[in-house]
Design a protein around this motif. Structure first.
Motif, short mmCIF file in Angstrom:
data_model
loop_
_atom_site.label_atom_id
_atom_site.label_comp_id
_atom_site.label_asym_id
_atom_site.label_seq_id
_atom_site.Cartn_x
_atom_site.Cartn_y
_atom_site.Cartn_z
N LEU A 5 0.89 -1.27 0.24
CA LEU A 5 -0.07 0.11 -0.03
C LEU A 5 0.96 1.21 0.00
CD1 LEU A 5 -2.78 1.20 0.35
CD2 LEU A 5 -2.42 1.19 2.99
N PRO A 6 0.68 2.06 -1.10
CA PRO A 6 1.80 3.25 -0.82
C PRO A 6 1.10 4.28 -0.02
CG PRO A 6 -0.02 3.46 -2.97
CD PRO A 6 -0.24 1.90 -2.14
N GLU A 7 2.00 5.16 0.44
CA GLU A 7 1.63 6.25 1.39
C GLU A 7 1.03 7.04 0.65
OE1 GLU A 7 4.57 7.55 4.06
OE2 GLU A 7 5.11 5.60 4.75
N LEU A 8 0.18 8.18 0.99
CA LEU A 8 -0.30 9.11 0.36
C LEU A 8 0.68 10.41 0.15
CD1 LEU A 8 -3.79 9.97 1.98
CD2 LEU A 8 -3.39 9.04 -0.07
N PRO A 9 0.86 10.99 -0.95
CA PRO A 9 1.84 11.78 -1.24
C PRO A 9 1.61 13.35 -0.55
CG PRO A 9 0.34 11.56 -3.36
CD PRO A 9 0.08 10.75 -2.28
N MET A 24 -10.76 10.70 2.98
CA MET A 24 -9.27 10.40 2.49
C MET A 24 -8.73 9.12 3.47
SD MET A 24 -8.18 11.88 -0.19
CE MET A 24 -6.55 11.30 -0.07
N THR A 25 -8.88 9.37 4.86
CA THR A 25 -8.16 8.27 5.76
C THR A 25 -8.81 6.90 5.52
OG1 THR A 25 -8.09 10.12 7.22
CG2 THR A 25 -7.95 7.64 8.08
N ILE A 26 -10.28 6.98 5.44
CA ILE A 26 -11.06 5.68 5.29
C ILE A 26 -10.68 5.22 3.72
CG2 ILE A 26 -13.35 4.76 4.85
CD1 ILE A 26 -14.25 6.68 7.06
N HIS A 27 -10.75 5.91 2.82
CA HIS A 27 -10.48 5.53 1.32
C HIS A 27 -9.34 4.97 1.23
CE1 HIS A 27 -11.36 7.11 -3.03
NE2 HIS A 27 -11.38 5.71 -3.02
N HIS A 28 -8.04 5.74 1.80
CA HIS A 28 -6.80 5.14 1.58
C HIS A 28 -6.60 3.68 2.65
CE1 HIS A 28 -2.46 4.94 2.68
NE2 HIS A 28 -2.33 5.15 1.43
N ASP A 29 -6.88 3.99 3.77
CA ASP A 29 -6.43 3.01 4.85
C ASP A 29 -7.18 1.83 4.93
OD1 ASP A 29 -4.82 5.11 5.37
OD2 ASP A 29 -5.10 5.42 7.62
N LYS A 30 -8.58 1.90 4.42
CA LYS A 30 -9.74 0.63 4.41
C LYS A 30 -9.74 0.19 3.07
CE LYS A 30 -9.99 1.38 8.97
NZ LYS A 30 -9.37 0.37 9.95
N ALA A 34 -7.52 -2.76 1.54
CA ALA A 34 -8.29 -4.04 1.08
C ALA A 34 -8.11 -4.61 -0.27
CB ALA A 34 -9.87 -3.65 1.24
N TYR A 35 -8.02 -3.61 -1.19
CA TYR A 35 -7.62 -3.83 -2.58
C TYR A 35 -6.09 -4.63 -2.70
CZ TYR A 35 -11.61 -1.35 -4.17
OH TYR A 35 -13.02 -0.60 -4.29
N VAL A 36 -5.07 -4.17 -1.96
CA VAL A 36 -3.85 -4.76 -1.83
C VAL A 36 -3.78 -5.86 -1.10
CG1 VAL A 36 -1.64 -4.36 -0.63
CG2 VAL A 36 -2.74 -2.37 -1.65
N HIS A 81 -6.23 3.26 -7.66
CA HIS A 81 -6.04 4.32 -6.54
C HIS A 81 -4.55 4.67 -6.48
CE1 HIS A 81 -10.02 2.36 -5.51
NE2 HIS A 81 -10.12 3.65 -4.68
N THR A 82 -3.74 3.96 -6.60
CA THR A 82 -2.25 4.44 -6.68
C THR A 82 -2.19 5.55 -7.65
OG1 THR A 82 -1.38 2.21 -6.10
CG2 THR A 82 0.09 3.86 -7.04
N LEU A 83 -2.67 5.64 -8.75
CA LEU A 83 -2.60 6.62 -9.68
C LEU A 83 -3.45 7.89 -9.27
CD1 LEU A 83 -2.09 8.03 -12.53
CD2 LEU A 83 -3.79 6.63 -13.22
#
Length: 202
Positions: A5-9, A24-30, A34-36, A81-83
């Motif tokens: 899981l990449p960190e947010l830039p 942003m927190t839920i979207h990235h961290d959850k 989960a996709y990863v 999501h990474t993009l």
């Protein structure tokens, strides 16, 4: 090696008020996490195919059938999501002259492009994405995909993408997706779009 899981830039609250910190927190961290996890679980069943998700999703028939849909969904979710994180920024950026000229030539004007992209995002039924891509003829095109499907599976090169799953906007914008789409244009990282455009045209 596993997919990470990449960190947010940028900081979780960096895109406020356009994209709120809780989303942003839920979207990235959850969601992204989960996709990863699910993509890694699928890949573990077939270590012989490697972990180059872009190559695999560029030729989905090369993916073993028992994990194909799992990788389309979760590998696609990871790539998308990474993009997506990189396509947003709190900084003010501008599209390059070459991209601007190409957009005006293709769509008639910057405003017409914005309207067509926004329409693709607003009218995507259910969950999915809106995209600005470079097609096989090297021309710009606006398209949308369902779920976590990525345009690379259709031979297209995405240079701008907007997540229109409800989890991307519902906490702040409720069911008014057009307001979220409008807000997205305030945080687009045109430097990244310019970079992807030049690479796609090379």
């Amino acid at each position: 090696m596993t997919i990470l899981l990449p960190e947010l830039p940028y900081a979780y609250d960096a895109l406020e008020p356009h994209i709120d910190v809780e989303t942003m927190t839920i979207h990235h961290d959850k969601h992204h996490a989960a996709y990863v996890a699910n993509a890694n679980a699928a890949l573990e069943k077939h270590p012989e195919i490697g972990e180059d998700l872009e190559s695999l999703l560029s030729d989905v028939n090369s993916i073993p059938e028992d994990i194909r849909q799992a990788l389309i969904n979760n590998g696609g979710g990871h790539i998308n999501h990474t993009l997506f994180w990189e396509l947003m920024t709190p900084e003010k950026t501008e599209m390059s002259t070459s991209l601007k000229e190409d957009i005006e030539k293709t769509f008639g004007s910057l405003e017409a492009f914005k309207e067509e992209f926004s329409k693709a995002a607003a009218t995507r039924f259910g969950s999915g994405w809106a995209w600005l891509v470079v097609n096989k003829e090297g021309k710009l095109e606006i398209t949308s995909t369902a779920n976590q499907d990525n345009p690379i599976s259709n031979g297209l090169k995405p240079i701008l993408g907007l997540d229109v799953w409800e989890h991307a906007y519902y906490l702040n914008y409720r069911n008014v997706r057009p307001n979220y789409i409008k807000a997205f244009f305030e945080v687009i990282n045109w430097n990244k779009v310019n970079e992807l455009y030049e690479a796609a045209k090379a």
